[in-house]
Design a protein around this motif. Sequence first.
Motif, PDB file in Angstrom:
ATOM      1  N   LYS A   1       0.836  -1.205   0.000  1.00 37.41           N
ATOM      2  CA  LYS A   1       0.000   0.000   0.000  1.00 37.41           C
ATOM      3  C   LYS A   1       0.871   1.256   0.000  1.00 37.41           C
ATOM      4  N   GLY A   2       0.270   2.354  -0.397  1.00 34.06           N
ATOM      5  CA  GLY A   2       0.960   3.637  -0.374  1.00 34.06           C
ATOM      6  C   GLY A   2       1.956   3.792  -1.503  1.00 34.06           C
ATOM      7  N   LEU A   3       2.845   4.757  -1.354  1.00 34.98           N
ATOM      8  CA  LEU A   3       3.834   5.042  -2.395  1.00 34.98           C
ATOM      9  C   LEU A   3       4.959   4.019  -2.354  1.00 34.98           C
ATOM     10  N   GLY A   4       5.131   3.305  -3.447  1.00 37.77           N
ATOM     11  CA  GLY A   4       6.226   2.344  -3.527  1.00 37.77           C
ATOM     12  C   GLY A   4       5.914   1.029  -2.848  1.00 37.77           C
ATOM     13  N   THR A   5       6.503  -0.013  -3.369  1.00 33.71           N
ATOM     14  CA  THR A   5       6.310  -1.356  -2.825  1.00 33.71           C
ATOM     15  C   THR A   5       7.527  -1.754  -2.014  1.00 33.71           C
ATOM     16  N   ASN A   6       7.318  -2.427  -0.890  1.00 33.94           N
ATOM     17  CA  ASN A   6       8.436  -2.954  -0.116  1.00 33.94           C
ATOM     18  C   ASN A   6       8.688  -4.387  -0.588  1.00 33.94           C
ATOM     19  N   GLU A   7       9.463  -4.492  -1.675  1.00 35.03           N
ATOM     20  CA  GLU A   7       9.728  -5.809  -2.276  1.00 35.03           C
ATOM     21  C   GLU A   7      10.441  -6.747  -1.309  1.00 35.03           C
ATOM     22  N   LYS A   8      11.326  -6.179  -0.499  1.00 35.83           N
ATOM     23  CA  LYS A   8      12.091  -7.000   0.452  1.00 35.83           C
ATOM     24  C   LYS A   8      11.161  -7.732   1.414  1.00 35.83           C
ATOM     25  N   ASN A   9      10.148  -7.024   1.920  1.00 35.55           N
ATOM     26  CA  ASN A   9       9.210  -7.652   2.859  1.00 35.55           C
ATOM     27  C   ASN A   9       8.316  -8.675   2.174  1.00 35.55           C
TER      28      ASN A   9
ATOM     29  N   LYS B   1      15.975 -22.057   6.382  1.00 33.88           N
ATOM     30  CA  LYS B   1      15.039 -20.949   6.618  1.00 33.88           C
ATOM     31  C   LYS B   1      15.375 -20.159   7.887  1.00 33.88           C
ATOM     32  N   PRO B   2      15.658 -20.807   9.026  1.00 33.16           N
ATOM     33  CA  PRO B   2      16.000 -20.030  10.220  1.00 33.16           C
ATOM     34  C   PRO B   2      17.228 -19.143  10.025  1.00 33.16           C
ATOM     35  N   ARG B   3      18.217 -19.625   9.272  1.00 36.60           N
ATOM     36  CA  ARG B   3      19.413 -18.796   9.020  1.00 36.60           C
ATOM     37  C   ARG B   3      19.059 -17.584   8.161  1.00 36.60           C
ATOM     38  N   PHE B   4      18.208 -17.801   7.165  1.00 32.70           N
ATOM     39  CA  PHE B   4      17.742 -16.703   6.321  1.00 32.70           C
ATOM     40  C   PHE B   4      17.063 -15.635   7.181  1.00 32.70           C
TER      41      PHE B   4
ATOM     42  N   HIS C   1      19.314  -9.291  11.250  1.00 31.86           N
ATOM     43  CA  HIS C   1      20.551  -8.506  11.186  1.00 31.86           C
ATOM     44  C   HIS C   1      20.393  -7.317  10.243  1.00 31.86           C
ATOM     45  N   LEU C   2      19.814  -7.553   9.069  1.00 29.89           N
ATOM     46  CA  LEU C   2      19.636  -6.487   8.074  1.00 29.89           C
ATOM     47  C   LEU C   2      18.672  -5.410   8.569  1.00 29.89           C
ATOM     48  N   ALA C   3      17.695  -5.816   9.393  1.00 31.41           N
ATOM     49  CA  ALA C   3      16.723  -4.857   9.934  1.00 31.41           C
ATOM     50  C   ALA C   3      17.362  -3.898  10.942  1.00 31.41           C
ATOM     51  N   THR C   4      18.511  -4.295  11.492  1.00 25.44           N
ATOM     52  CA  THR C   4      19.165  -3.463  12.505  1.00 25.44           C
ATOM     53  C   THR C   4      20.483  -2.867  12.014  1.00 25.44           C
ATOM     54  N   LYS C   5      20.811  -3.144  10.752  1.00 30.57           N
ATOM     55  CA  LYS C   5      22.081  -2.694  10.191  1.00 30.57           C
ATOM     56  C   LYS C   5      21.939  -1.261   9.665  1.00 30.57           C
TER      57      LYS C   5
ATOM     58  N   MET D   1      21.857   2.968   9.527  1.00 28.79           N
ATOM     59  CA  MET D   1      21.270   4.067  10.304  1.00 28.79           C
ATOM     60  C   MET D   1      19.852   3.729  10.749  1.00 28.79           C
ATOM     61  N   GLY D   2      19.680   3.511  12.030  1.00 28.27           N
ATOM     62  CA  GLY D   2      18.342   3.265  12.567  1.00 28.27           C
ATOM     63  C   GLY D   2      17.859   1.849  12.365  1.00 28.27           C
ATOM     64  N   THR D   3      17.125   1.360  13.330  1.00 30.84           N
ATOM     65  CA  THR D   3      16.556   0.010  13.272  1.00 30.84           C
ATOM     66  C   THR D   3      15.187   0.060  12.599  1.00 30.84           C
ATOM     67  N   ARG D   4      14.938  -0.871  11.679  1.00 26.96           N
ATOM     68  CA  ARG D   4      13.602  -0.990  11.075  1.00 26.96           C
ATOM     69  C   ARG D   4      12.759  -1.840  12.024  1.00 26.96           C
ATOM     70  N   ASP D   5      12.171  -1.161  13.021  1.00 28.00           N
ATOM     71  CA  ASP D   5      11.520  -1.859  14.122  1.00 28.00           C
ATOM     72  C   ASP D   5      10.313  -2.685  13.684  1.00 28.00           C
ATOM     73  N   LYS D   6       9.557  -2.200  12.712  1.00 30.56           N
ATOM     74  CA  LYS D   6       8.396  -2.974  12.250  1.00 30.56           C
ATOM     75  C   LYS D   6       8.840  -4.320  11.660  1.00 30.56           C
ATOM     76  N   ASP D   7       9.971  -4.334  10.973  1.00 27.50           N
ATOM     77  CA  ASP D   7      10.513  -5.586  10.428  1.00 27.50           C
ATOM     78  C   ASP D   7      10.974  -6.508  11.549  1.00 27.50           C
ATOM     79  N   LEU D   8      11.658  -5.928  12.533  1.00 27.15           N
ATOM     80  CA  LEU D   8      12.143  -6.715  13.674  1.00 27.15           C
ATOM     81  C   LEU D   8      10.968  -7.340  14.426  1.00 27.15           C
ATOM     82  N   ILE D   9       9.923  -6.548  14.668  1.00 28.88           N
ATOM     83  CA  ILE D   9       8.727  -7.041  15.363  1.00 28.88           C
ATOM     84  C   ILE D   9       8.067  -8.159  14.559  1.00 28.88           C
ATOM     85  N   ARG D  10       7.904  -7.933  13.252  1.00 18.88           N
ATOM     86  CA  ARG D  10       7.237  -8.939  12.414  1.00 18.88           C
ATOM     87  C   ARG D  10       7.949 -10.290  12.478  1.00 18.88           C
ATOM     88  N   ILE D  11       9.262 -10.259  12.315  1.00 22.47           N
ATOM     89  CA  ILE D  11      10.011 -11.531  12.284  1.00 22.47           C
ATOM     90  C   ILE D  11       9.931 -12.238  13.641  1.00 22.47           C
ATOM     91  N   LEU D  12      10.181 -11.512  14.718  1.00 22.89           N
ATOM     92  CA  LEU D  12      10.210 -12.143  16.047  1.00 22.89           C
ATOM     93  C   LEU D  12       8.830 -12.648  16.464  1.00 22.89           C
TER      94      LEU D  12
END
Length: 318
Positions: A96-104, A242-245, A251-255, A257-268
Motif C-alpha cells: 500500500k501507499g507510495l512504492g512497494t516494499n519488495e524486500k518484505n 530458513k532459520p538462518r535466512f 541482522h539487516l533490519a538493525t544494520k 542508520m536506525g533500526t527498522r523496528d516494524k521488520d524486527l517485530i514482524r520476524i520475532l
Amino acid sequence: MATAKIHFKPFFDEVLASESLEKALRNKEKLKVLEILVSVNNTQRQMIRTPYKTRYGKDLEEEIKKAFSGDFEDFLVALLQTPTKLDVTELNRAVKGLGTNEKNLIEILTTRTNEEIEGAKNTYFMTYGKSLEDAISADTSGDFRRLLIVILQAKREESGFADSFKVGTHAAQILKSFDKKNGIEKFDAFKIFATSNGAHIQKVVEEVERQSGKDFQKIVDKELSGDFKNLILSLIETSRNKPRFLANSIHLATKGMGTRDKDLIRILVSRSENDLVIIEHEFQVLFGKPLTQLIKEECKAEYRDGLTMLVKGNTRPQ
C-alpha cells in the motif's frame, strides 16, 4: 523483569486475564501488560479478546493503541494478531501507499508453507475485499510479479525428496535460458525454485554448478537482476536453511542508520512458537552474539523488555 516460557496454560482464565489487562491499561503499567500477553501462547491471547469486549464494551486492540504509542504499541498489537492476520497486515503494508516494499514481500512469501499462504489469501480477501494476488500484481511487474504469483498458488512440492530424474533437466534448462537462441525464457527455467521442495532445489543448484563449472551465486549475479534475482536467491536460501535466512533478515533490519523496528517485530512475533529458538541459535552462529544482546543494543525501555521476553520465552523443549 520476569521471563516466562510461552506455552498453553492448562488452567488459564481468560476472564481474569481480561480484568488484569484492563487494570494494567488503566494504570499504564507496561510491564504488567507484557507479562500477561507474553506469558501465554497466541491461542490464549485470542481468548482474552471476547471477554474483554463483553466485560468493558471496548476492543482490546483499540485500547492498547490508545494507551501506548510507538514501537511498544506496535509490538503489543502484533502479539494480539493471529499468525495469519499478522502476515496479512504486513503484506498489505508492503504493497500500500507510495512504492512497494519488495524486500518484505520476498521475506514473507518465501518463508511460509502452502497452508500458511492459503490462509493469508483467504484472510486478505476477507479483510480488504480484494485478492492478495490482485494487490501484489498491481504493485509489481515483470518476471518478479510472475514468480510471486506462482508462489501465491501455494502448490510448492513439500515432500522433502529430490526428483533425481528431473534434476539434470532442470539444471540444463537454467543454463540454456542464458542464451536467447535456445528459446527458453529465464522465468520458465527458474520457476522450479518456487514450485520444488528444498531438497530438489539444492540438487538443482549443485547440478548447475557441476554442468557449468561455476559458482551458482556468480551465475545468478551475472544473468539475473533486480527483484527477480533477489527472489530467486531468497528461495534458494530459505530452501537451504530458513532459520538462518530469517536470522540474517533480523541482522539487516538493525544494520545501518536506525533500526527498522516494524521488520524486527514482524520476524520475532511471527516466528514465535514456530522456529524462533532455531533462529536465535543461527543468529549466534552467524554474528557471534546472542539475539538478546542485539535487542539490548538496538531497542529501549519496555519495548526492549518485551522483545527479550518473547525470545527467552521460546525455549527449547526439555
